[in-house]
Structure formats: C-alpha cells, structure tokens
Write a protein that holds these residues in place. Structure first.
Motif, PDB file in Angstrom:
ATOM      1  N   ARG A  42       0.835  -1.370  -0.083  1.00 51.98           N
ATOM      2  CA  ARG A  42       0.054   0.271   0.018  1.00 51.98           C
ATOM      3  C   ARG A  42       0.702   1.118   0.112  1.00 51.98           C
ATOM      4  NH1 ARG A  42      -5.070   1.417   1.855  1.00 51.98           N
ATOM      5  NH2 ARG A  42      -5.646  -0.427   2.307  1.00 51.98           N
ATOM      6  N   GLN A  43       1.713   1.297   1.068  1.00 54.15           N
ATOM      7  CA  GLN A  43       2.691   2.544   1.096  1.00 54.15           C
ATOM      8  C   GLN A  43       3.529   2.575  -0.377  1.00 54.15           C
ATOM      9  OE1 GLN A  43       4.946   1.660   4.587  1.00 54.15           O
ATOM     10  NE2 GLN A  43       3.306   2.399   5.895  1.00 54.15           N
ATOM     11  N   GLU A  46       1.178   3.980  -3.053  1.00 54.28           N
ATOM     12  CA  GLU A  46       0.809   5.235  -2.841  1.00 54.28           C
ATOM     13  C   GLU A  46       1.853   6.315  -3.063  1.00 54.28           C
ATOM     14  OE1 GLU A  46      -0.948   5.347   0.922  1.00 54.28           O
ATOM     15  OE2 GLU A  46      -3.035   4.719   0.104  1.00 54.28           O
ATOM     16  N   GLU A  50       1.557   8.160  -6.758  1.00 54.41           N
ATOM     17  CA  GLU A  50       0.882   9.221  -5.982  1.00 54.41           C
ATOM     18  C   GLU A  50      -0.694   9.141  -6.288  1.00 54.41           C
ATOM     19  OE1 GLU A  50       2.553  12.634  -7.966  1.00 54.41           O
ATOM     20  OE2 GLU A  50       4.560  12.497  -6.890  1.00 54.41           O
ATOM     21  N   GLU A  52      -4.327   7.032  -4.227  1.00 53.69           N
ATOM     22  CA  GLU A  52      -4.856   6.501  -3.049  1.00 53.69           C
ATOM     23  C   GLU A  52      -5.334   5.093  -3.143  1.00 53.69           C
ATOM     24  OE1 GLU A  52      -7.525   8.887  -0.783  1.00 53.69           O
ATOM     25  OE2 GLU A  52      -6.529  10.948  -1.608  1.00 53.69           O
ATOM     26  N   LEU A  85      -7.665   0.822  -6.344  1.00 56.58           N
ATOM     27  CA  LEU A  85      -7.595   2.407  -6.256  1.00 56.58           C
ATOM     28  C   LEU A  85      -8.704   2.766  -5.828  1.00 56.58           C
ATOM     29  CD1 LEU A  85      -4.989   3.204  -8.894  1.00 56.58           C
ATOM     30  CD2 LEU A  85      -4.566   2.353  -6.769  1.00 56.58           C
ATOM     31  N   HIS A  89      -9.058   7.697  -9.081  1.00 61.83           N
ATOM     32  CA  HIS A  89      -7.279   7.450  -9.393  1.00 61.83           C
ATOM     33  C   HIS A  89      -6.968   6.552 -10.304  1.00 61.83           C
ATOM     34  CE1 HIS A  89      -6.274  10.052  -5.959  1.00 61.83           C
ATOM     35  NE2 HIS A  89      -7.506   9.732  -5.110  1.00 61.83           N
TER      36      HIS A  89
END
Length: 99
Positions: A42-43, A46, A50, A52, A85, A89
């Motif tokens: 996830r990190q 993101e 860029e 979510e 997403l 996005h």
C-alpha cells in the motif's frame, strides 16, 4: 524486514485478466518481493504512483514441479499483489491498456 518502495514492487502483471480488472474495477496487479506484506505494498503504490489505495490483496503462486526427460526440477513460486484504487485515481503506466 524494511524494504524500499522500489524493492517492494518488482513488475506489473501483464495479462488479459489483469487488463480486464483495470477496466472493470480499477484494480491493478503487481509482482512483489517475497517478503513484502500488505502495508508495504500500500505504501509503495501510494508513494511511487501518487494515488490513494482502497484495498490490497496478496496471492502466493506456489512452485510447480516440472520435468524435461528424466531431469526433475521446480519452477520458482512468486507473490502477486492485487491493488484496488479509490474512485478517480489511476496509474498512468497502464493508460494505453484500453484499446
């Protein structure tokens, strides 16, 4: 184990099924590091793209036995992350997917 975001995502999974998921439910598939977990994926997504992330699922492809004549061996197993997403996005590297 602490992995840098570039080490977590190894490659996008390119197949007919993955492109159908992109168009249908805004879901992207990536081949990931064997030691990576959902939070790291996830990190990484993101931070690198860029966007979510709404949800992350992880699938382990088990190693398969293979034979060539009398020689027996195994194909290595691998891990795949399926990342959904949030609305609005998208990841730009997959934009050319819709034909």
């Amino acid at each position: 184990m602490s992995l840098h975001p570039n080490e977590v995502l190894l490659a996008p999974v390119v197949s007919e099924k993955s492109y159908a998921q992109i168009e249908g439910s805004n879901t992207y598939s990536f081949r990931i590091h064997p030691d990576a977990h959902k939070t790291q994926v996830r990190q990484a997504v993101e931070e690198l793209f860029e966007v979510e992330v709404q949800a992350v699922n992880i699938v382990k492809a088990q190693p398969k036995p293979k034979r060539r004549g009398l020689i027996r061996g195994r194909k290595p197993g691998w891990k795949k992350a399926i990342v959904q997403l949030k609305e609005g996005h998208e990841i730009e590297i997959f934009e050319g997917a819709s034909v």
